[in-house]
Design a protein around this motif. Sequence first.
Motif, PDB file in Angstrom:
ATOM      1  N   TYR A 102       0.830  -1.211   0.000  1.00  0.00           N
ATOM      2  CA  TYR A 102       0.000   0.000   0.000  1.00  0.00           C
ATOM      3  C   TYR A 102       0.864   1.261   0.000  1.00  0.00           C
ATOM      4  CZ  TYR A 102      -3.817   3.117   1.410  1.00  0.00           C
ATOM      5  OH  TYR A 102      -4.745   4.114   1.467  1.00  0.00           O
ATOM      6  N   THR A 103       1.774   1.337   0.962  1.00  0.00           N
ATOM      7  CA  THR A 103       2.603   2.538   1.049  1.00  0.00           C
ATOM      8  C   THR A 103       3.491   2.714  -0.180  1.00  0.00           C
ATOM      9  OG1 THR A 103       2.564   2.418   3.454  1.00  0.00           O
ATOM     10  CG2 THR A 103       4.276   3.753   2.481  1.00  0.00           C
ATOM     11  N   PRO A 104       4.197   1.661  -0.642  1.00  0.00           N
ATOM     12  CA  PRO A 104       5.011   1.857  -1.846  1.00  0.00           C
ATOM     13  C   PRO A 104       4.191   2.295  -3.059  1.00  0.00           C
ATOM     14  CG  PRO A 104       5.664  -0.154  -0.752  1.00  0.00           C
ATOM     15  CD  PRO A 104       4.467   0.347  -0.028  1.00  0.00           C
ATOM     16  N   VAL A 105       2.981   1.721  -3.214  1.00  0.00           N
ATOM     17  CA  VAL A 105       2.164   2.106  -4.372  1.00  0.00           C
ATOM     18  C   VAL A 105       1.768   3.572  -4.276  1.00  0.00           C
ATOM     19  CG1 VAL A 105      -0.168   1.813  -5.309  1.00  0.00           C
ATOM     20  CG2 VAL A 105       1.298  -0.161  -5.016  1.00  0.00           C
ATOM     21  N   LEU A 106       1.319   3.964  -3.090  1.00  0.00           N
ATOM     22  CA  LEU A 106       0.936   5.371  -2.917  1.00  0.00           C
ATOM     23  C   LEU A 106       2.117   6.293  -3.202  1.00  0.00           C
ATOM     24  CD1 LEU A 106      -1.294   5.591   0.279  1.00  0.00           C
ATOM     25  CD2 LEU A 106      -1.985   5.604  -2.104  1.00  0.00           C
ATOM     26  N   GLY A 107       3.266   5.927  -2.649  1.00  0.00           N
ATOM     27  CA  GLY A 107       4.437   6.784  -2.827  1.00  0.00           C
ATOM     28  C   GLY A 107       4.862   6.873  -4.277  1.00  0.00           C
ATOM     29  N   ALA A 108       4.866   5.723  -4.959  1.00  0.00           N
ATOM     30  CA  ALA A 108       5.296   5.724  -6.356  1.00  0.00           C
ATOM     31  C   ALA A 108       4.342   6.560  -7.204  1.00  0.00           C
ATOM     32  CB  ALA A 108       5.361   4.292  -6.876  1.00  0.00           C
ATOM     33  N   LEU A 109       3.026   6.359  -7.017  1.00  0.00           N
ATOM     34  CA  LEU A 109       2.062   7.094  -7.852  1.00  0.00           C
ATOM     35  C   LEU A 109       2.096   8.587  -7.559  1.00  0.00           C
ATOM     36  CD1 LEU A 109      -0.902   4.573  -7.821  1.00  0.00           C
ATOM     37  CD2 LEU A 109       0.518   5.226  -9.760  1.00  0.00           C
ATOM     38  N   LEU A 110       2.159   8.921  -6.281  1.00  0.00           N
ATOM     39  CA  LEU A 110       2.235  10.342  -5.932  1.00  0.00           C
ATOM     40  C   LEU A 110       3.506  10.962  -6.490  1.00  0.00           C
ATOM     41  CD1 LEU A 110       0.810  12.586  -4.392  1.00  0.00           C
ATOM     42  CD2 LEU A 110       2.123  11.968  -2.379  1.00  0.00           C
ATOM     43  N   GLY A 111       4.590  10.210  -6.395  1.00  0.00           N
ATOM     44  CA  GLY A 111       5.854  10.712  -6.916  1.00  0.00           C
ATOM     45  C   GLY A 111       5.791  10.950  -8.412  1.00  0.00           C
ATOM     46  N   ILE A 112       5.172   9.998  -9.126  1.00  0.00           N
ATOM     47  CA  ILE A 112       5.068  10.170 -10.576  1.00  0.00           C
ATOM     48  C   ILE A 112       4.166  11.350 -10.902  1.00  0.00           C
ATOM     49  CG2 ILE A 112       4.243   9.104 -12.707  1.00  0.00           C
ATOM     50  CD1 ILE A 112       5.058   6.405 -11.509  1.00  0.00           C
ATOM     51  N   ALA A 113       3.072  11.474 -10.156  1.00  0.00           N
ATOM     52  CA  ALA A 113       2.153  12.581 -10.426  1.00  0.00           C
ATOM     53  C   ALA A 113       2.852  13.922 -10.232  1.00  0.00           C
ATOM     54  CB  ALA A 113       0.938  12.471  -9.515  1.00  0.00           C
ATOM     55  N   LEU A 114       3.480  14.080  -9.086  1.00  0.00           N
ATOM     56  CA  LEU A 114       4.155  15.348  -8.799  1.00  0.00           C
ATOM     57  C   LEU A 114       5.312  15.558  -9.761  1.00  0.00           C
ATOM     58  CD1 LEU A 114       4.160  15.008  -4.946  1.00  0.00           C
ATOM     59  CD2 LEU A 114       2.966  16.784  -6.204  1.00  0.00           C
ATOM     60  N   GLY A 115       6.056  14.494  -9.991  1.00  0.00           N
ATOM     61  CA  GLY A 115       7.206  14.610 -10.888  1.00  0.00           C
ATOM     62  C   GLY A 115       6.775  14.950 -12.300  1.00  0.00           C
ATOM     63  N   GLY A 116       5.651  14.357 -12.739  1.00  0.00           N
ATOM     64  CA  GLY A 116       5.151  14.656 -14.073  1.00  0.00           C
ATOM     65  C   GLY A 116       4.814  16.129 -14.234  1.00  0.00           C
ATOM     66  N   VAL A 117       4.104  16.653 -13.231  1.00  0.00           N
ATOM     67  CA  VAL A 117       3.779  18.091 -13.296  1.00  0.00           C
ATOM     68  C   VAL A 117       5.063  18.908 -13.295  1.00  0.00           C
ATOM     69  CG1 VAL A 117       2.731  19.993 -12.047  1.00  0.00           C
ATOM     70  CG2 VAL A 117       1.548  17.815 -12.181  1.00  0.00           C
ATOM     71  N   GLY A 118       5.995  18.529 -12.437  1.00  0.00           N
ATOM     72  CA  GLY A 118       7.242  19.277 -12.343  1.00  0.00           C
ATOM     73  C   GLY A 118       8.023  19.265 -13.640  1.00  0.00           C
ATOM     74  N   ILE A 119       8.178  18.060 -14.212  1.00  0.00           N
ATOM     75  CA  ILE A 119       8.953  17.972 -15.453  1.00  0.00           C
ATOM     76  C   ILE A 119       8.232  18.711 -16.565  1.00  0.00           C
ATOM     77  CG2 ILE A 119       9.885  16.391 -17.173  1.00  0.00           C
ATOM     78  CD1 ILE A 119      10.328  14.374 -14.991  1.00  0.00           C
ATOM     79  N   GLY A 120       6.905  18.623 -16.574  1.00  0.00           N
ATOM     80  CA  GLY A 120       6.145  19.344 -17.583  1.00  0.00           C
ATOM     81  C   GLY A 120       6.386  20.851 -17.492  1.00  0.00           C
ATOM     82  N   ILE A 121       6.253  21.369 -16.278  1.00  0.00           N
ATOM     83  CA  ILE A 121       6.456  22.810 -16.105  1.00  0.00           C
ATOM     84  C   ILE A 121       7.878  23.207 -16.473  1.00  0.00           C
ATOM     85  CG2 ILE A 121       6.530  24.697 -14.436  1.00  0.00           C
ATOM     86  CD1 ILE A 121       4.369  23.329 -12.863  1.00  0.00           C
ATOM     87  N   LEU A 122       8.829  22.399 -16.057  1.00  0.00           N
ATOM     88  CA  LEU A 122      10.224  22.750 -16.320  1.00  0.00           C
ATOM     89  C   LEU A 122      10.559  22.651 -17.799  1.00  0.00           C
ATOM     90  CD1 LEU A 122      11.785  21.071 -13.212  1.00  0.00           C
ATOM     91  CD2 LEU A 122      11.831  23.498 -13.728  1.00  0.00           C
ATOM     92  N   THR A 123      10.011  21.645 -18.471  1.00  0.00           N
ATOM     93  CA  THR A 123      10.251  21.542 -19.907  1.00  0.00           C
ATOM     94  C   THR A 123       9.630  22.722 -20.630  1.00  0.00           C
ATOM     95  OG1 THR A 123      10.075  19.160 -19.614  1.00  0.00           O
ATOM     96  CG2 THR A 123      10.136  19.962 -21.868  1.00  0.00           C
ATOM     97  N   TRP A 124       8.448  23.115 -20.188  1.00  0.00           N
ATOM     98  CA  TRP A 124       7.795  24.302 -20.720  1.00  0.00           C
ATOM     99  C   TRP A 124       8.723  25.504 -20.585  1.00  0.00           C
ATOM    100  CZ3 TRP A 124       1.905  24.819 -19.954  1.00  0.00           C
ATOM    101  CH2 TRP A 124       1.419  25.962 -20.597  1.00  0.00           C
ATOM    102  N   SER A 125       9.273  25.619 -19.373  1.00  0.00           N
ATOM    103  CA  SER A 125      10.134  26.768 -19.108  1.00  0.00           C
ATOM    104  C   SER A 125      11.396  26.718 -19.960  1.00  0.00           C
ATOM    105  CB  SER A 125      10.478  26.781 -17.625  1.00  0.00           C
ATOM    106  OG  SER A 125      11.510  27.662 -17.381  1.00  0.00           O
ATOM    107  N   LYS A 126      11.971  25.543 -20.107  1.00  0.00           N
ATOM    108  CA  LYS A 126      13.240  25.456 -20.819  1.00  0.00           C
ATOM    109  C   LYS A 126      13.076  25.452 -22.324  1.00  0.00           C
ATOM    110  CE  LYS A 126      16.229  22.305 -19.647  1.00  0.00           C
ATOM    111  NZ  LYS A 126      17.608  22.595 -19.294  1.00  0.00           N
ATOM    112  N   LYS A 127      11.930  24.941 -22.811  1.00  0.00           N
ATOM    113  CA  LYS A 127      11.844  24.710 -24.244  1.00  0.00           C
ATOM    114  C   LYS A 127      10.800  25.562 -24.943  1.00  0.00           C
ATOM    115  CE  LYS A 127      14.641  21.035 -24.647  1.00  0.00           C
ATOM    116  NZ  LYS A 127      14.503  19.712 -24.022  1.00  0.00           N
TER     117      LYS A 127
END
Lengths: 367, 272, 536
Positions: A102-127
């Motif tokens: 339960y905890t690993p799944v929650l952590g992995a999904l939350l991490g991907i969600a947050l990371g996805g938004v972050g990488i998206g915003i940063l790629t937007w900014s850089k590119k």
Amino acid sequence: MSTDVPSGEEKKDEQAEPLDVLDSGVTRFELVKEALRRDGVEILHYEPRFPIPGTKEEKRVVRTISFFFVLAGLAAFGFIAAYIWWPWEYEFGGADTWSKWYTPVLGALLGIALGGVGIGILTWSKKLLPVEELMQERHDGASDPVERRLTGATLAHIGDETGVARRPMLKRALLFGAAPLGLAALMPIGGLIKDPGDALFTTGFNPKFNGGNPVRLMREDGTLIRPEEISVGGQITAFPAIPGGATLEHADSPTLLIHLREPDAAEARANAYEMNQGSQWENIIAYSKICTHVGCPASLYEQQTNRLLCPCHQSQFHITNNATPIFGPATRALPQLPLGVDEEGYLYATSDYKVAIGPAFWEREKK
Amino acid sequence: MTVAAESRPRSRQRGRFRRLGKVARFIAALAFVGATYTAFSPGIYADEPTDAPLSIEAQKGKEIFDQSCITCHGPNAQGVEDRGPSLIGVGSAAVEFQVNTGRMPMARQEAQALRKPAMFTPEEAAFLGAYIQSIGGGPEVPDTVDLDNLEGADVANGGTLFRVNCSSCHAFSTGGGALSSGKSAPDIHPASSVEIYQAMLSGPQNMPVFADNQLTPDQKRDLIAYIKYIQDDQAQGGWDLGAFGPSTEGLAIFLVGIVALAIATLWIAGKS
Amino acid sequence: MKRRKLDVKQLPAKAAGELDDRFQLASPLRKVLTKVFPDHWSFLLGEIALFSFIVLLLTGTFLALFFDPSMTEVHYEGAYAPLRGIEMSKAYESSLNLSFDVRGGLILRQMHHWAALLFMASIVVHMGRTFFTGAFRKPRETNWLIGVLLFWLGFAEGFIGYSLPDDALSGTGLRIAGGIAESIPLVGSWVSFALFGGEFPGDSVIPMFYILHVFLLPGILLALIGIHVGLVLIQKHTQWPGPKRTEHNVIGYRMFPNYVSKQGGFFMLVFSVIALMAGLFQINPIWMFGPYRAEVVSAGSQPDFYVMFLDGIVRLFPAWEIRAFGFTIPAVFWPGIVGMGLFTMLPLMYPFLERRFTKDKAHHNLLQRPRDVPARAGVGAMALSFWVVCTLSGANDIIADKFNISLNAMTWGGRIGLLVVPPLAYLMTYRICLGLQQHDREVLAHGVETGIIKRDPDGRFYEVHQPLAQPDEHGHTSLEYNGWTVPKKMNRLGALAPTLKGFFKPIEQAEKPGANGDGSGEVEEGEKREEISAGK
């Protein structure tokens, strides 16, 4: 309104006369440049990343950013779904269980969600955002001498106006009133202050906790201890047999009972300090478990070397020599509890520890 | 005894007598030495209880012992100074523990005998245990306690007992810990339930002894149930980083967290 | 009745107008929008701390809803079987509930703890960057002071935070803290009794810690962080030396949209790393420790890494106790109280000490490359190595056990290491800095190594160097070093084809070299060569 967005380097000091901002014919970018100029910013380099809209390259970048955002959204949905429906209640994880994930799944999904938004915003900014290099004047350092003088004069005048400097009695009275008031504000902390008294010099083995009678020893489950129940070369953790004796109410009382082998017991008896003479009961010796360094339980008894190791800071005490420290940062021997056996065959403490147990403090020798 | 050379053979007879005498004196000398040795040496069967001969298992154990253990522990398990302690009175539990975990035979003299692949089969270890038990007695694992099936054991009580008696050396995680001067309390993970029982009973090397009247067989069973429980319980909340506590957690935050984010900063802003 | 037409497109302008009517926002808003920030990866390290602090606030709020800071003893009846029926404080019980009986409680507990570790780790790294580049010099000494305070407040907040669950591991740490408090001369026992409300452990320390941890300290931290970031906004960030950069300007990009989008994206990444670590790595498994008991301890007990240096120095400090006239100054007073005092005061005083020694009272906005200040780099290396030796010594029993080193030897190694390693680190760093400085000047004078080896007619091999300016007849230039990075590889000069973009395959054609105008000279493309074949 034309969106005149120039590329390449900008010439400095392009306009000789100030821009008429409210003129409706001015382009938006000229307004922006004027705004920057008023804030001390000069454009060194400014160009959009994709001057020609709709290139394959631009579409690729947009697709990449969108991919990351969509991924983030999916992961967020997954997180919500897992949070609600994944089995989470604790069960023994020896067999293959779903709940342990339960905890690993929650952590992995939350991490991907947050990371996805972050990488998206940063790629937007850089590119996608325009490439820019701007220079802004700091205008830091000391204030203008004019300002300094004006402010200085104002402050000095206010000082004069209050008249404190001219009126020494007022100044002294103010100090006399204000300083104790400040101290008074801190007084409530005094509610925390408690007189240690002789609390640090008594443990649960003091007869005062047992109606003046000597206190027996017991295990953590409350059972009394007979000498023959301690294995030769073994140890037992003992507590005063009083109500709450094994609880944190008497956190200074845990005692280590060690059954020494015959030659070791003889050696310990021979080495005993004057105050420890007679404290052994036959081959059983009792020391305070609370380390004299900073108070961890010193409990690693090495039955062949007769060393007691404290795991916190590695002090080592020599059991057959009054538990004096032979290594590590401890400076004083572990206090020895004088033992006796009563008429029912149970071990008891003939008196409280003869010195303060545990870490040292300023008035420690004042027993 | 030197025999002065005769200058002239007075008679052949005397020479023959002298040769015979040499042989006789030689045999007498041998007999004298042998008798002295027999008189002063400890007899191989010196400690054998006169009322019962060795059982078959003990006899087999003795054979193994005489081959593999005698150099350090002496011919009657009485010990050899600076090499091996006496095994009189250690009991079969101690022997089986040491042999099954491969600690004995010890490879060399060092601070601690460490677990290594066992040299003998469990059956052979049992024989050795029977032998030592029969010549000197000592603690053995009682038949009444069920260690294969730990149903009904009080895991919570085992936990309390573990934390009071065992965690200071073996750590909360049962992963073991350092003792003074190169010794250590080993990781309990590889130990079987029986081995844990035997270790508590026999107090190997510097481990204190927990005889069955100090920690009853039921208490020991509770302890073993607790140990097995927390060892088998899947690390809750992800990988436990070796269960070393804050030291590996601190390492992880630098090696994983800070490194990942530092690489991210390089991607975001680069060098200018 | 006339319906008012809602012009959606004009809504933002209308709203802005209404706000400006009331608050006169036009000028200040524009100032914020157009503020220029310099750009370098090392400037983002402090942000990691800022963002982890925000995560701490968010996760901490959730945890506070379930945690019960009471030391009243209860019997555990929750889901975790090995502790059922065991007597423990309510604080420990509510922490176990969070871990096993609250949906999602464990991952939030772990996120909170990993965020705390990340907060402290990033402060260490950020402090290092600020120190080695000289960003603490005038006018930024105040920010440095606030930063050091933030480290110590974070230290206290973290220590108090992990002591709240009242488990056996953190409780041991609390006992040690009590012992250190007792060692203060004259008032030690009084300080300890004030802290615990009587003899250790009492029943008031956890509730008191709770108020400190969720109210007082976060408040002070927030205020100081606000001032810390505010000062950077007002004074503007420092920047590296480089083309067009002076002490009086900042070169970079605007707050909106660039800086804010990078910050927002980075916040998401920091949050993501914390979430990933919290899910994949277990931290602080309090159920394995059991409730705090005065007679329980584990082998291999350590505090969290940012406190571990203190544990290490307490382990290493020899058994030197002073006893005179019936009074005792315990040995642990020196590392525990005096040592901590020094560790606090020395960093606070450092900018002023350095000013004294270098007699440099000027205003600085440009950073220094560490190699250009070898003495400071050496001092920093000394401090860092001292900290590392102390921290490793805090885990010396685990190192001893796992690497088969004698525990006693580890202690002695630590003691000697504390004295020997820092001076060695200073010397080595100093020499390395000087070497790097020399290399910079050498490249400035002789040019960049191209890797092209040529042979001259008398058979001598030599490497072709690309000069950085017009050389004289001996191939030397008279360029002066001015604090900027000296390019040392050909690709930094634009003299090679730019590296191809795209991860798996190039997404654009390679341009001809020198096209973007920052090449220092034309490089020949090379003659067309015939393919070398085996020949027949």
